[in-house]
Design an enzyme around this catalytic site. Structure first.
Site, PDB file in Angstrom:
ATOM      1  CG  ASN A 115      -1.788   1.263   1.296  1.00 23.92           C
ATOM      2  OD1 ASN A 115      -1.359   2.377   0.990  1.00 23.92           O
ATOM      3  ND2 ASN A 115      -3.028   1.092   1.708  1.00 23.92           N
ATOM      4  CG  ASP A 117      -0.620   7.168   2.206  1.00 23.21           C
ATOM      5  OD1 ASP A 117      -1.817   7.378   1.938  1.00 23.21           O
ATOM      6  OD2 ASP A 117       0.030   7.868   3.005  1.00 23.21           O
ATOM      7  CD  GLU A 143      -4.735   4.637   0.840  1.00 24.92           C
ATOM      8  OE1 GLU A 143      -5.332   5.614   1.299  1.00 24.92           O
ATOM      9  OE2 GLU A 143      -4.123   3.818   1.554  1.00 24.92           O
ATOM     10  CE1 TYR A 216      -6.821   0.968   1.215  1.00 28.15           C
ATOM     11  CE2 TYR A 216      -8.100   2.291  -0.333  1.00 28.15           C
ATOM     12  CZ  TYR A 216      -7.495   2.134   0.905  1.00 28.15           C
ATOM     13  OH  TYR A 216      -7.563   3.140   1.839  1.00 28.15           O
ATOM     14  CG  ASP A 255      -4.710  -1.706   3.420  1.00 25.88           C
ATOM     15  OD1 ASP A 255      -5.122  -2.391   4.381  1.00 25.88           O
ATOM     16  OD2 ASP A 255      -4.646  -0.459   3.451  1.00 25.88           O
ATOM     17  CG  ASN A 257      -8.259  -0.904   5.400  1.00 26.42           C
ATOM     18  OD1 ASN A 257      -7.502  -0.382   6.213  1.00 26.42           O
ATOM     19  ND2 ASN A 257      -8.527  -0.359   4.220  1.00 26.42           N
ATOM     20  CG  ASP A 327      -0.599  -4.001   4.186  1.00 17.28           C
ATOM     21  OD1 ASP A 327      -1.004  -3.464   3.157  1.00 17.28           O
ATOM     22  OD2 ASP A 327      -0.398  -3.368   5.252  1.00 17.28           O
ATOM     23  CG  ASP A 352       0.371   5.245   5.682  1.00 16.88           C
ATOM     24  OD1 ASP A 352       0.470   4.568   4.637  1.00 16.88           O
ATOM     25  OD2 ASP A 352      -0.670   5.869   5.984  1.00 16.88           O
ATOM     26  CG  HIS A 353       0.237   0.461   4.554  1.00 18.78           C
ATOM     27  ND1 HIS A 353      -0.592  -0.583   4.911  1.00 18.78           N
ATOM     28  CD2 HIS A 353      -0.532   1.585   4.605  1.00 18.78           C
ATOM     29  CE1 HIS A 353      -1.806  -0.111   5.183  1.00 18.78           C
ATOM     30  NE2 HIS A 353      -1.799   1.206   4.993  1.00 18.78           N
TER      31      HIS A 353
END
Length: 362
Positions: A115, A117, A143, A216, A255, A257, A327, A352-353
């Protein structure tokens, strides 16, 4: 000489006392200077030689300092080159693996999922280096947050890879990408659901023996404002994967989530009513596994703690390793004998991943 001094004194007598003193001093000083004998030529030449020697010495010292600096600079450059080579070697060693299946077969398929971001920001943070570092067969990104018209050319044309993108209808939102060294037999965009497919959440690549799905999954949102969307997605996505699994084995990555168990996040007690760890989301993931799929990381490492793939940018969470495992590589159950390893690359930055890597013998 005395007569000159006498005349000077006579003139001064007619002046006020203060001016008398001032004029007297001035005239005596001027007279003394005139009376001084001239410097001998020899003294002047000696001073000149001394200045030349000192100037030469200063120049030699300056040249010496310059040579030292240049020598030091050359040494520093040499050390830097050596460090770069050693770093490159260490980096190569870090991404190499001798992982094998339980019956001793070495991996021959590598899939990377990340991911990012925002793919344009990720690109500026040297995100593409993962292609060189890992040399993967398939790379899946989530993402991406970038419409087709704004996608940088270097992301469209990565040497040695075919590329596929699905963008959200809303610009700067969601989006996924898939890269493959081997051209897939077919590529499918979405999960056959108009509402979810408008958000660009899934690409499926069909290969000879298996499918690779990058996804995602919808986030339940702050204060769970989009939990209903998530709960609508889960059964539809599960059904989509089951249909694929009936044809060929499935490698799902992305991801998802959700942190499935308490071991999968740093602070489970304080997050039970937050997105990613609600009972509804955990149940949805449990239902997926019950439908014939396996969380490959927990299959290999059931008790391994502090293994996370996401850290918020706030509060220095990544440095403290206060994170979540969001993930995954989820496999068809019948692929488990071919599983070699699932690696969390938490030393790689750019989002951030962090990326995750799957090694399979196919």
């Amino acid at each position: 000489m005395l007569r000159k001094v006498g005349r000077a004194c006579a003139v001064l007598c007619d002046l006020p006392p203060l001016l008398q003193y001032s004029q007297l001093v001035t005239r005596v000083v001027n007279f003394s200077i005139l009376a001084m004998p001239p410097k001998r030529k020899q003294d002047t030449n000696a001073a000149s030689d001394k200045e030349k020697k000192e100037s030469k010495k200063i120049k030699e010292n300056a040249d010496g300092d310059k040579e030292k600096k240049e020598t030091k600079k050359s040494k520093d450059n040499a050390d830097s080159d050596k460090e770069k080579k050693e770093t490159k070697k260490l980096k190569k060693d870090e991404f190499s693996s001798d992982a094998k299946t339980k019956d001793g077969k070495k991996w021959n398929l590598k899939v990377v999922s990340w991911n990012v971001d925002g793919v344009r920001a990720w690109l500026k943070k040297s995100g593409l280096s993962v292609f060189e570092d890992e040399d993967p067969d398939v790379v899946c990104l989530q993402e991406t947050k970038c419409s087709e018209g704004k996608l940088p050319e270097e992301l469209k044309n990565i040497k040695g890879y075919k590329s596929y993108f699905m963008h959200a209808k809303k610009d700067g939102y969601s989006g996924v990408a898939l890269y493959s060294k081997i051209e897939p037999l077919s590529v499918t965009y979405g999960i056959n659901d108009e509402e979810h497919d408008e958000e660009g959440r899934c690409i499926t690549a069909e290969f000879e023996k298996y499918f690779v799905v990058t996804a995602y999954v919808p986030n339940a949102g702050k204060k769970l404002v989009t939990l209903d969307k998530r709960l609508d997605w889960d059964p539809k996505f599960r059904e989509y994967l089951q249909d694929l699994d009936a044809k060929k084995t499935v490698i799902l990555c992305g991801d998802l989530n959700v942190s499935h168990k308490e071991i999968d996040l740093a602070n489970p007690k304080s997050n039970k009513k937050n997105a990613g760890f609600t009972q509804e989301e955990k149940d949805g993931f449990s239902d997926l596994l019950a439908a014939g799929f396996v969380d490959s990381f927990r299959h290999l490492y059931p008790d391994k703690t502090a293994q996370y793939t996401f850290w918020t940018y706030m509060f220095n969470c990544r440095a403290k390793n206060v994170g979540w495992r969001l993930d995954y590589f989820v496999l068809s159950e019948r692929l488990v004998p071919q599983l070699c390893d699932n690696i969390i690359r938490d030393s790689l930055y750019g989002s951030d991943h962090c990326p995750i890597t799957l090694l399979m013998h196919m």
